[in-house]
Design a protein around this motif. Structure first.
Motif, PDB file in Angstrom:
ATOM      1  N   SER A   1      40.969 -20.741  10.160  1.00  9.43           N
ATOM      2  CA  SER A   1      39.907 -21.703   9.861  1.00  9.43           C
ATOM      3  C   SER A   1      38.949 -21.851  11.042  1.00  9.43           C
ATOM      4  N   ARG A   2      39.460 -21.708  12.237  1.00  9.39           N
ATOM      5  CA  ARG A   2      38.633 -21.840  13.439  1.00  9.39           C
ATOM      6  C   ARG A   2      37.576 -20.735  13.493  1.00  9.39           C
ATOM      7  N   GLY A   3      37.991 -19.492  13.287  1.00 10.00           N
ATOM      8  CA  GLY A   3      37.043 -18.385  13.322  1.00 10.00           C
ATOM      9  C   GLY A   3      36.011 -18.478  12.217  1.00 10.00           C
ATOM     10  N   ILE A   4      36.445 -18.874  11.012  1.00 10.70           N
ATOM     11  CA  ILE A   4      35.518 -19.043   9.900  1.00 10.70           C
ATOM     12  C   ILE A   4      34.521 -20.146  10.212  1.00 10.70           C
ATOM     13  N   GLY A   5      34.987 -21.180  10.891  1.00  5.66           N
ATOM     14  CA  GLY A   5      34.087 -22.267  11.277  1.00  5.66           C
ATOM     15  C   GLY A   5      32.959 -21.788  12.177  1.00  5.66           C
ATOM     16  N   PHE A   6      33.276 -20.888  13.117  1.00  4.87           N
ATOM     17  CA  PHE A   6      32.248 -20.319  13.993  1.00  4.87           C
ATOM     18  C   PHE A   6      31.177 -19.604  13.162  1.00  4.87           C
ATOM     19  N   VAL A   7      31.636 -18.789  12.216  1.00  6.27           N
ATOM     20  CA  VAL A   7      30.722 -17.984  11.404  1.00  6.27           C
ATOM     21  C   VAL A   7      29.817 -18.871  10.550  1.00  6.27           C
ATOM     22  N   LEU A   8      30.405 -19.826   9.866  1.00  8.17           N
ATOM     23  CA  LEU A   8      29.625 -20.691   8.976  1.00  8.17           C
ATOM     24  C   LEU A   8      28.631 -21.553   9.755  1.00  8.17           C
ATOM     25  N   GLU A   9      29.030 -21.981  10.937  1.00  6.33           N
ATOM     26  CA  GLU A   9      28.130 -22.777  11.774  1.00  6.33           C
ATOM     27  C   GLU A   9      26.915 -21.952  12.205  1.00  6.33           C
ATOM     28  N   ALA A  10      27.123 -20.669  12.479  1.00  7.38           N
ATOM     29  CA  ALA A  10      26.012 -19.797  12.880  1.00  7.38           C
ATOM     30  C   ALA A  10      24.993 -19.666  11.754  1.00  7.38           C
ATOM     31  N   PHE A  11      25.464 -19.503  10.524  1.00  2.58           N
ATOM     32  CA  PHE A  11      24.546 -19.394   9.391  1.00  2.58           C
ATOM     33  C   PHE A  11      23.830 -20.720   9.135  1.00  2.58           C
ATOM     34  N   SER A  12      24.549 -21.813   9.239  1.00  2.00           N
ATOM     35  CA  SER A  12      23.944 -23.129   9.006  1.00  2.00           C
ATOM     36  C   SER A  12      22.924 -23.465  10.083  1.00  2.00           C
ATOM     37  N   GLU A  13      23.261 -23.160  11.313  1.00  2.00           N
ATOM     38  CA  GLU A  13      22.379 -23.462  12.442  1.00  2.00           C
ATOM     39  C   GLU A  13      21.016 -22.794  12.280  1.00  2.00           C
TER      40      GLU A  13
END
Length: 289
Positions: free
Chosen positions: A81-93
């Motif tokens: 979940s931590r790694g997925i969080g990084f990825v999703l945050e990059a797209f949202s940002e």
């Protein structure tokens, strides 16, 4: 991948960024981006590195057209979940909406980062593939509830989303082959029902058992205003953790009932006890294309 090979050793120069760049597809005429990072043995640390690279990549391709991701595929990796969080945050940002998100066959055990993403994506996500992870009933319910609660900027519900031709369509979610106890899952969803329910809609999710239920249509959409927020395809197909901690398929009724399978025309049997330790045995109910 061959034993010992990771995402950082997939090219001659030992530079994962060369591999990542080769797996990106961008159509500047449409602004459509396709990301394929599947089967790279990516860890959470690799995902964090990828996000730094991705931000620089976006700066290179951005022009006058608005960028959106038709497909983002990080399936069959080692991401939690931590790694997925990084990825999703990059797209949202960078305000890059995602239409199809493939995260199956990873190690995702918590729903928090995905629930947060659903809460801010404003209904742009159409498909979420999470099968073969480590999610339990609590984490799964958190994700489904987030989809049902998510709203547009004007306060209207994101799901089901409206399509001009097919009418209202639920978010397509795949959660099979996790560790979701259905009794616990339903209990959690029922406890939130008062908050999630809407006028004229009896269910938060549809089990997508009808042939008319697809990522682009729902059998329930034939009745105006009755379409659920989410499609949950094959939710009943779950793994269970054995006493040793290894996962087994929920379709196995008992050791005695599934210890042998008949060979066609020979009458011989093959015992599951002969399989290597840790092997998962699954009964295929049907092929789902």
């Amino acid at each position: 991948l061959p034993k010992g090979q990771t995402s950082s050793s997939l090219d001659d120069d030992g530079d994962p960024e060369i591999v990542w760049a080769s797996r990106m597809s961008f159509d500047p005429s449409l602004g459509q981006l396709k990301v394929n990072m599947s089967k790279l043995a990516m860890t959470d640390s690799d995902a964090q590195h990828w996000c730094i690279w991705f931000r620089a990549y976006l700066e290179k391709i951005k022009g006058t057209v608005e960028v959106w991701a038709g497909s983002v595929d990080f399936a069959e990796n080692l991401l939690t979940s931590r790694g997925i969080g990084f990825v999703l945050e990059a797209f949202s940002e960078h305000r890059v909406p995602i239409a199809v998100l493939k995260l199956h066959h990873n190690r995702i055990a918590e729903g928090t980062s995905l629930a947060a993403f659903l809460g801010r994506c404003e209904g742009t996500l159409q498909e979420l593939h999470l099968s073969h992870n480590e999610l339990d009933a609590k984490g799964s319910a958190e994700i489904i509830a987030a989809a049902a609660k998510s709203t547009e900027a004007d306060g209207s519900h994101c799901y089901p989303r409206m399509e001009s031709v097919r009418g209202s369509v639920p978010l397509w979610v795949r959660l099979e082959q996790n560790h979701v106890d259905q009794g616990t899952f339903v209990e959690i969803m029922d406890s939130q029902y008062a908050e999630l329910k809407r006028d004229g809609v009896e269910r938060v999710f549809c089990d997508a058992s009808s042939k008319w239920c697809t990522p682009h249509s729902c059998a329930g959409a034939n009745q105006a205003g009755s379409t659920p927020a989410v499609h949950l395809k094959n939710l009943q197909q779950q793994r269970r953790r054995a006493a040793s901690g290894t996962a087994t398929d929920s379709s196995q009724v008992s050791t005695a009932a599934t210890s042998s399978s008949s060979s066609s025309g020979s009458g011989t049997t093959t015992s599951s006890a002969a399989l290597p330790e840790g092997t998962e045995v699954a009964k295929i109910l049907r092929w789902d294309w």
